[in-house]
Design an enzyme around this catalytic site. Structure first.
Site: not given
Length: 570
Positions: A303-307
């Site tokens: 999810g958004s930690t991968f951004k």
């Protein structure tokens, strides 16, 4: 007459020749036995006259980074019977059944079996063994042994692992460093007569055991306790399936804490926790699930930690600047798909920096498209996402990624905000460490050194660091962006008074989609300008509110609040 004489003479010579050959063979055989095979035959003869019993070697102790014992040895004994020395079988059976709490029929089979030695039970407490020894019943042997003992019960259970009945490492560090921790057993040689009965007053020959080497690891008992307490607290509050926490040095990969609650009792590893005893799986599957270390063995959509990875690639490639402007109406149309932002009404006009702070999906889909699939995958390689981290624990899994030829616009869009790809939590932590530490790809690890218990000789372990994966400028920019996320953006609840914290929230929908199950997570580091510690918390299937910024960020803030002053004083 002459013919008869010749015949008889030939007959005598034939008999004489046969006798000579036989004699030569016999002499040759004697020479072989007396000269060439004498040493081996002497050993065999000695084995007939001596009975060999092993003396178990103590396993090496596992210490945390400050010298606190995490895995120790407890003296126990092994009880055996020797058939040829038993004078009163019924007395042997009765005594052992009473003291060892075993069925008489089970003991009788071994007592009546004609063999040099039959083991009755191992890991017998020293107190019980002393009572058996003091009874003085002929034919019973009590030998020294060791049992692994874990002073803190379930602390770091999925990291340390445990040993089996033979004291051999089964899982975790106990298994990975078996060759280091395992010692060399000793031997007791006892003289016996031709019936195998030990000769009284005969001197024993004793070869002392050699203890295994001690192992010092990077795990910090205090940090592990802080993290485990926080994980147990939020798991109870949110009735979550599991909660995992990793704390690591982003500079050198030393792992300070690795928590996966519920943790199991290392001293009773085959005793199923209630959480794992309710399914329809087999007993072995239940145990394997309980022992499994999900932060290294299970992949998930981050999810958004991968951004953080997407932003790092875009900045490094010069595809975006902090003041570039974007528009978020609450969704983005990609081919035939309408892919939504977590804020359905949209963020409106925003800069790239604001897009990172707001964790805006349309912004990241746009910059992902700017970077392109081929270049994006190159950065996945650079940041170690196509390989195992190399952590010194068994059972590590690898990522699940799209092949380049299978990546279309939709796949690239979802990849950019951490969907449709799967990585392990430790792979994510390693990649983000490289993004914020100046571009160095470290190897996560536990073992620091081992020490010989007798000679005190120390072996220090070295781990590979690959430099230059990200430029210093990009790394500095990422630290500043992620500090802004915590100071003003979605990670506000990750703030800790008196400390500069950087981080990123995430709310990952579990597969299959629309199952209503989520993983709430927060990745944080401190100090933001020069990170000394990086942490990741994952809350699996929390009930009620499940957003990372609301559920996970406050837990990491609580952990940091406890551990940062502690780290300052080290």
């Amino acid at each position: 007459m002459i013919e008869i004489y010749v015949f008889q003479k030939r007959k005598y010579w034939f008999v004489f020749g046969c006798f000579t050959v036989f004699l030569l063979v016999l002499v040759g055989r004697l020479i072989k036995l007396m000269v060439f095979d004498s040493e081996e035959l002497s050993k065999n003869a000695l084995n007939v006259e001596q009975r060999e019993r092993s003396i178990k070697a103590a396993r090496g102790i596992i210490y945390d980074r400050n010298g606190i014992v995490l895995a120790d040895n407890q003296p126990v004994c092994t009880i055996s019977v020797i058939y040829n020395q038993i004078t009163d079988p019924e007395k042997v059976i009765q005594l052992l059944s009473e003291k060892l709490d075993l069925e008489e029929s089970e003991i009788r089979k071994k007592v009546e079996k004609v063999s040099s030695r039959e083991k009755i039970k191992s890991n017998v407490s020293k107190e019980t063994a002393d009572e058996i020894r003091e009874a003085g019943v002929a034919g019973i042997k009590v030998d020294e042994d060791y049992k692994r003992y874990y002073p803190f019960g379930n602390l770091a259970s999925r990291v340390l692992g445990f040993t089996g009945a033979d004291n051999q490492g089964v899982l975790g560090l106990e298994s990975r460093y078996e060759s280091v921790l395992k010692g060399t057993d000793g031997t007791i040689l006892t003289l016996t007569d031709f019936r195998g009965v030990e000769i009284e007053m005969a001197a024993e020959e004793r070869i002392e055991p050699i203890s295994g080497n001690d192992l010092y690891i990077s795990l910090d008992y205090n940090l592990q306790c802080f993290a485990q307490q926080a994980a147990e607290k939020v798991r109870k509050e949110k009735n979550a399936k599991e909660v995992s926490v990793i704390l690591m040095s982003p500079k050198n990969g030393e792992i300070y804490a690795m928590v996966n609650v519920p943790e199991y009792n290392l001293n009773e590893p085959y005793e199923l926790l209630e959480d794992y005893d309710t399914s329809e799986e087999s007993q072995n599957d239940k145990l394997n699930n309980m022992w499994r270390n999900p932060v290294i063995s299970d992949s998930y959509e981050p999810g958004s930690t991968f951004k953080i990875i997407t932003a790092t690639a875009a900045l490094e490639e010069g595809k975006v600047k902090l003041d570039d402007t974007f528009s978020c109406p609450g969704f983005k149309i990609v081919e035939d798909r309408k892919i939504r932002c977590h804020k359905t009404q949209g963020h409106g006009a925003e800069t790239f920096k604001e897009g990172v702070m707001n964790s805006c999906n349309p912004v990241f889909m746009e910059i992902g498209a700017r970077v392109g699939a081929k270049t994006m995958l190159q950065y996945y390689h650079k940041l170690g996402l196509y390989e195992k981290t190399g952590v010194d624990l068994p059972g590590e899994a690898n990522s699940i990624m799209h092949k380049l030829e299978k990546i279309g616009a939709v796949e690239l869009a979802t990849m950019s905000f951490g969907q449709s790809i799967q990585i392990t939590p430790l792979q994510l932590l390693r990649a983000v460490s490289a993004a914020i530490n100046g571009g160095n790809l470290v190897t996560p690890h536990f073992a620091i050194k081992s020490q010989d218990a007798h000679t005190e000789e120390v072996t220090t372990y070295q781990y590979e660091t690959e430099e230059g994966r990200v430029s210093l400028q990009t790394s500095q920019t990422m630290r500043e962006l992620l500090e802004a996320v915590v100071a003003e953006g979605t990670g506000k609840k990750g703030q800790v008074e008196g400390y500069r914290i950087g981080g990123k929230t995430a709310t990952s929908e579990k597969l299959p989609r629309r199952s209503g199950k989520y993983i709430s997570s927060f990745l944080g580091f401190a100090p933001a300008d020069d990170p000394a510690i990086i942490g990741l918390i994952l809350i699996d299937e929390p009930e009620g509110v499940y957003y990372g910024g609301t559920v996970a960020a406050p837990v990491m803030a609580e952990i940091f609040q406890n551990i940062l002053p502690y780290l300052d004083n080290l």
